[in-house]
Structures are given as structure tokens and as C-alpha cells.
Motif scaffolding. Structure first.
Motif, PDB file in Angstrom:
ATOM      1  N   TRP A   8       0.842  -1.207   0.000  1.00  0.00           N
ATOM      2  CA  TRP A   8       0.000   0.000   0.000  1.00  0.00           C
ATOM      3  C   TRP A   8       0.874   1.253   0.000  1.00  0.00           C
ATOM      4  CZ3 TRP A   8      -0.816   4.096   3.457  1.00  0.00           C
ATOM      5  CH2 TRP A   8      -1.945   4.881   3.185  1.00  0.00           C
ATOM      6  N   ARG A  12       1.209   4.086  -2.901  1.00  0.00           N
ATOM      7  CA  ARG A  12       1.004   5.509  -2.619  1.00  0.00           C
ATOM      8  C   ARG A  12       2.199   6.339  -3.087  1.00  0.00           C
ATOM      9  NH1 ARG A  12      -3.692   7.861  -0.955  1.00  0.00           N
ATOM     10  NH2 ARG A  12      -2.631   9.131   0.619  1.00  0.00           N
ATOM     11  N   LYS A  16       2.100   9.231  -6.010  1.00  0.00           N
ATOM     12  CA  LYS A  16       2.565  10.582  -5.716  1.00  0.00           C
ATOM     13  C   LYS A  16       3.665  11.000  -6.690  1.00  0.00           C
ATOM     14  CE  LYS A  16       4.460  13.559  -2.099  1.00  0.00           C
ATOM     15  NZ  LYS A  16       4.942  13.644  -0.693  1.00  0.00           N
TER      16      LYS A  16
END
Length: 277
Positions: A8, A12, A16
Motif C-alpha cells: 500500500w 502511494r 505521488k
């Protein structure tokens, strides 16, 4: 649970990075226009290359020398060329270092070398690129723009092939063979094809008479410089695989197949290669 959490966080960070270092449509198209050897890639591959280029930029630090202005065009052009060899592999092959230094043109390399008699010499020579083990990649911007594909020259691919070769230690023309990407290959198969091709190439270069040397340099698909060391042969042949794939496959079919299987790409679209391992 920890594995899911790690995935996870990785997802992320990736999202980003893709947002932060997104490449403008006009800049990306200008980059593709300047790299005609990317024409073999289909639309999905180009989309993946664009994402990988953004992730590469997120992971590396660009700087310049001699007051050269660092521009987005420069960064994206270099990053796209560097990302091409690992398009079907991983940016993990470029781990362990961050710096890319761009000079306006050729730069001077100073080295300490020991001759056969054990005498140490300080030598200097001009270079268009240099890859340091554990350190930066240094590039000539003038040479990095020589991307018309009229010959097999590409300084960016060359230096990043060295970086891949260095992952398992000193650059020796035997890059790491990872099971998850290179299952059909093995050290013996690599040696049988690559080392044999290198020995043959060196013998061919040595056999060229002095009076024909200039012509040989002009006409040879593989730069004679590749005979200096197996690591240079690997880097120069990596250039040829991506920049002049049809000529490379025609002249060195076994070596083409080996490198195509290594990089998990078939730029000449031979069609009979097993890249699934």
C-alpha cells in the motif's frame, strides 16, 4: 498484514511520484520526436515508458557542469533513454545511486592505471559518458542529443548498460541474471554466446590492417572501441539492440537473441523469441 501495508505504501509513493513528476503532453511528444528509435514501441508500451520516465526522474538527481542550464527537455530526454532498457524489467536495476551530471560536451577523465610492469601512470582522455560504480552517471549533453538513429551510437543507453552490468560487482560484460526476469538464461548460456561473440569481434578488429582502419571504423555497426573490454562490448551491443535492431539482428543474430531475451524486448520484431521466462 505487513506485506499488504508495504504494498500500500509503495503504491502511494508511486502515485505521488507520477503526479509530482508528470510529463507535459507537448514535452513528451517532443521527446518522442527526438528519439526515432522508439518507433517500434506500440501505444501501451509508450504509455508505460512515459510512466517509468516520471518514476526515474523522481528517483534521480540531475545537475549540470560549466554553467549549463538544466531544462525539463534535457531531463526528460535523458530519463526516457535511460528507462528504455529496463522497460520490461525494473528501475531496481538502477538502485544504489542517484546522481546524473550533465556536461555541455565532452569532458576530461583522469585515471590512475598500472601497466604490465607494475608502473603506475596518470592518464587523461576525453569522454562523452562515464558511469561510476556506486556513484553518478556523467553525460555529455551534446552527445546525448545524437539520437537520429543513423548509426548505433547512444551514449545514454551505453552508460546505463554499464550501471546494470555493475550491479553484481565490477563491470565485466556479465550483468546480473535474475530468475524472475531471466529464467530462460543462465551463466553458461550467457558465456557460450556472449563470450564467444566478444572473442570473435576482437579477432576481427585485430585482423583489420592499418590502411583500412579508418574505413572499418566508419562502416562497422559495432564500434571497434567495444573490443577494449567485455563490459564495453556489452554496453555497445546494448546500444545497437535498441538503436539499430534490424542491422544488429542481421549481423549478429545469436547475440541479438541473447540481449533481446535479457532486456525482454524484441525491437527488431523477430517474432520467434521467447521473452516469457
Amino acid at each position: 498484514m505487513l506485506s499488504k501495508l508495504s504494498r500500500w505504501f509503495d503504491s502511494r509513493r508511486r502515485e505521488k511520484a507520477l503526479r509530482t513528476f508528470a510529463i507535459d503532453d507537448a514535452l513528451w511528444q517532443a521527446t518522442l520526436d527526438g528519439l526515432p528509435f522508439l518507433a517500434h514501441l506500440d501505444a501501451p508500451d509508450l504509455a508505460r515508458l512515459r510512466e517509468l520516465t516520471s518514476l526515474f526522474i523522481a528517483q534521480k538527481e540531475f545537475s549540470t557542469a560549466h554553467d549549463l542550464e538544466l531544462t525539463d527537455r534535457m531531463i526528460v530526454a535523458i530519463a526516457a533513454q535511460a528507462s528504455l532498457p529496463v522497460l520490461n524489467l525494473s528501475l531496481d536495476l538502477y538502485r544504489g545511486w542517484v546522481g546524473i551530471v550533465v556536461y555541455p560536451g565532452e569532458f576530461v577523465i583522469r585515471k590512475t592505471v598500472e601497466d604490465e610492469d607494475g608502473v603506475v601512470h596518470e592518464v587523461e582522455h576525453d569522454a562523452s559518458g562515464e558511469a561510476w560504480e556506486g556513484g553518478p552517471v556523467i553525460l555529455s549533453w551534446e552527445d546525448a542529443q545524437m539520437t537520429d538513429g543513423l548509426d548505433a551510437y547512444n551514449v545514454v543507453i551505453h552508460e546505463f548498460a554499464h550501471k546494470i552490468d555493475m550491479l553484481n560487482g565490477y563491470a565485466d560484460g556479465h550483468p546480473p541474471l535474475y530468475r524472475r526476469w531471466h529464467a530462460p538464461l543462465g551463466d553458461d548460456a550467457w558465456s557460450d554466446v556472449f563470450d564467444h561473440a566478444y572473442d570473435q569481434f576482437c579477432a576481427h578488429v585485430d585482423a583489420v590492417p592499418q590502411r583500412r582502419w579508418a574505413r572499418f571504423e566508419r562502416e562497422s555497426l559495432i564500434d571497434p572501441y567495444a573490443a577494449d573490454h567485455p563490459s564495453e562490448f556489452f554496453a555497445v551491443c546494448s546500444e545497437a539492440l535498441f538503436v539499430q535492431p534490424h542491422a544488429f539482428e542481421a549481423e549478429y543474430p545469436e547475440l541479438y537473441r541473447l540481449l533481446a531475451r535479457y532486456y525482454r524486448q524484441d525491437p527488431a520484431r523477430v517474432g520467434a523469441l521467447d521473452l516469457s521466462g
